[in-house]
Design a protein around this motif. Structure first.
Motif, PDB file in Angstrom:
ATOM      1  N   UNK A 177     -41.861 -27.439  19.929  1.00 24.71           N
ATOM      2  CA  UNK A 177     -41.042 -26.947  21.045  1.00 24.71           C
ATOM      3  C   UNK A 177     -40.549 -28.087  21.921  1.00 24.71           C
ATOM      4  N   UNK A 178     -39.494 -27.761  22.691  1.00 20.51           N
ATOM      5  CA  UNK A 178     -39.000 -28.700  23.705  1.00 20.51           C
ATOM      6  C   UNK A 178     -39.653 -28.328  25.037  1.00 20.51           C
ATOM      7  N   UNK A 179     -40.542 -29.198  25.514  1.00 24.15           N
ATOM      8  CA  UNK A 179     -41.272 -28.920  26.746  1.00 24.15           C
ATOM      9  C   UNK A 179     -40.875 -29.923  27.815  1.00 24.15           C
ATOM     10  N   UNK A 186     -35.723 -25.284  37.186  1.00 23.14           N
ATOM     11  CA  UNK A 186     -36.350 -25.009  35.888  1.00 23.14           C
ATOM     12  C   UNK A 186     -35.479 -24.061  35.055  1.00 23.14           C
ATOM     13  N   UNK A 187     -34.965 -23.033  35.721  1.00 22.53           N
ATOM     14  CA  UNK A 187     -34.136 -22.043  35.016  1.00 22.53           C
ATOM     15  C   UNK A 187     -32.875 -22.689  34.465  1.00 22.53           C
ATOM     16  N   UNK A 188     -32.266 -23.587  35.246  1.00 18.97           N
ATOM     17  CA  UNK A 188     -31.054 -24.264  34.786  1.00 18.97           C
ATOM     18  C   UNK A 188     -31.318 -25.058  33.509  1.00 18.97           C
ATOM     19  N   UNK A 189     -32.471 -25.743  33.478  1.00 19.83           N
ATOM     20  CA  UNK A 189     -32.807 -26.544  32.297  1.00 19.83           C
ATOM     21  C   UNK A 189     -32.916 -25.664  31.048  1.00 19.83           C
ATOM     22  N   UNK A 190     -33.587 -24.525  31.208  1.00 24.54           N
ATOM     23  CA  UNK A 190     -33.778 -23.651  30.050  1.00 24.54           C
ATOM     24  C   UNK A 190     -32.477 -22.963  29.649  1.00 24.54           C
ATOM     25  N   UNK A 191     -31.658 -22.597  30.636  1.00 22.57           N
ATOM     26  CA  UNK A 191     -30.375 -21.955  30.330  1.00 22.57           C
ATOM     27  C   UNK A 191     -29.446 -22.903  29.589  1.00 22.57           C
ATOM     28  N   UNK A 192     -29.540 -24.194  29.895  1.00 18.37           N
ATOM     29  CA  UNK A 192     -28.699 -25.191  29.240  1.00 18.37           C
ATOM     30  C   UNK A 192     -29.263 -25.625  27.889  1.00 18.37           C
ATOM     31  N   UNK A 211     -40.863 -24.901  30.701  1.00 21.58           N
ATOM     32  CA  UNK A 211     -41.227 -25.922  31.686  1.00 21.58           C
ATOM     33  C   UNK A 211     -42.722 -25.806  31.937  1.00 21.58           C
ATOM     34  N   UNK A 212     -43.416 -26.935  31.881  1.00 17.09           N
ATOM     35  CA  UNK A 212     -44.866 -26.957  32.093  1.00 17.09           C
ATOM     36  C   UNK A 212     -45.175 -27.480  33.489  1.00 17.09           C
TER      37      UNK A 212
END
Length: 428
Positions: free
Chosen positions: A13-15, A105-111, A117-118
């Motif tokens: 995964x990308x963490x 955090x949400x922006x990172x995952x949406x992109x 995010x840990x």
């Protein structure tokens, strides 16, 4: 390197690790840095500079930048003036900073930059949060304290602070210190430095017992929330909660209903209490909630909605289809399934479509003349709905209530030459 936890659960995964530069987040970032190759984890980091501590905030952000450069870890940096945002929103600094962080955090995952995010929350954070919230009068859900959520993982939740400190010492890891963590003017710091140690001395194992209780509280809360989500009834632009639910389930369902309208953390115990009080009153009573949301007692339900202001405008009553307030209104030639029928010629010249007004009179089809308000009340149509219903009227005389009833004087008779159908559908 001694290993605190295995990261096998994040294989492939990308963490993205949230890193403030403090010991806890540096230890977590180092953990992912060292285990990335073993588990095929694509590691990155994110730091959110909030401007609360002035130069110290900038110092911490610079430290994280240098650390990630040394370890060759991609870093996403965000910055915001949280004191200014908090002043504008009316929220506290801590709450505003939390909203900012999770938005980043949400922006990172949406992109697509990260699968998750840990964060470095650990066992002592759970204990302190549970005790702090208990002292402030929280519910069972509050005692659940720090929890994982969609897209947010917390690998250190079962790790104690002393274990992290030892990990940092053994691996000679650098970190920055937030001086405010030692300020005993902050309640959380007093709990950490004074209350919890004394509690542990008074009752051996108190910390561990509080932690385990928080875990049980989370299990119970998750179960009750799942039940609440099943009984919540969503209808167009409103949400219904049965008043017959047991109190623990009723309260949680009402909280979910408020969240449907964006009331996430802005409600109070007083708001919940006012909603609960509606269970003991007659239909038609309401309470006002944050963000213009209202809760109404209607029959066996509490109805949550965000009403619009009644329209003051009028439009000519004529054949066609148009949007009026909360409705799509149609006046069509001929009969239509599910529509009201009326004699087109019976509507007077100058008749308009508007919402009801004080003093309006109505003689329903086959019924007796009465005020429009009484007619709608007799039909058990709540004021929150009747205030917006489009009516065809001339002066104070109402000739039709769209979607409800026509006046007796516009009914279809043997002399009728042109029939029109009237419909009104609520906008979704």
């Amino acid at each position: 390197m001694n290993r605190l936890v295995s990261l096998q659960a994040y294989s492939g995964k990308k963490i993205c690790v949230a890193c403030s530069g403090g010991a806890d987040s540096v230890a977590l970032l180092h953990h992912f840095y060292k285990q990335a190759g073993e588990y095929g984890i694509a590691v990155s980091a994110v730091t959110c500079e909030h401007g609360i501590r002035g130069e110290n905030s900038l110092r911490d952000a610079a430290f994280v930048l240098e650390l990630c450069a040394e370890w060759k870890i991609p870093l996403f940096s965000y910055s915001a003036d949280i004191p200014a945002r908090a002043k504008e929103s009316g929220r506290g600094l801590e709450e505003e900073a939390r909203i900012f962080r999770y938005s980043c955090f949400s922006q990172l995952m949406e992109k697509g930059e990260a699968d998750a995010v840990a964060t470095a929350h650990h066992k002592d954070d759970c204990i302190e949060t549970a005790l702090f919230r208990l002292a402030r009068g929280t519910s069972l859900g509050g005692l659940a304290a720090v929890r994982e959520r969609e897209g947010i993982v917390r690998p250190f939740l079962g790790i104690e602070r002393t274990q992290i400190e030892e990990y940092m010492r053994v691996n000679c890891l650098p970190f920055v210190t937030d001086e405010s963590n030692a300020d005993l003017n902050f309640a959380r710091n007093r709990l950490r430095a004074l209350v919890i140690p004394e509690l542990e001395r008074a009752v051996a194992g108190a910390k561990e017992n509080i932690y385990r209780f928080a875990l049980r509280a989370k299990e119970d809360e998750d179960y009750l929330r799942e039940l609440a989500s099943r009984v919540l009834v969503r209808e167009a632009d409103e949400v219904r909660v049965p008043v017959s639910l047991p109190a623990p389930l009723f309260t949680r369902t009402c909280v979910l209903a408020m969240k449907e309208f964006g009331i996430l953390r802005d409600y109070t115990c007083a708001n919940v209490g006012e909603i609960a009080a509606l269970r003991a009153v007659q239909s038609g009573k309401r309470v006002c909630l944050p963000f213009g949301v209202e809760a109404w007692r209607e029959g066996g339900d509490i109805v949550f909605c965000k009403p619009r202001q009644p329209m003051g405008e009028e439009i000519p009553f004529a054949e066609g289809s148009f949007v009026f307030g909360n409705y799509t209104v149609e006046v069509k030639h001929g009969r239509r399934c599910g529509a009201l029928y009326a004699d087109a010629a019976a509507f007077p010249e100058g008749c308009t479509v508007r919402v009801r007004r004080t003093g309006d009179m109505f003689t329903p089809f086959g019924g007796k003349r009465k005020t429009l308000k009484k007619f709608l009340t007799d039909r058990k149509i709540p004021a929150r709905v009747s205030n917006f219903l489009p009516v065809a009227a001339s002066g104070s005389e109402v000739y039709a209530v769209f979607g409800v009833e026509i006046a007796d004087c516009v009914k279809v008779t043997e002399q009728t030459r042109e029939i029109i159908s009237l419909t009104a559908e609520r906008l979704k």
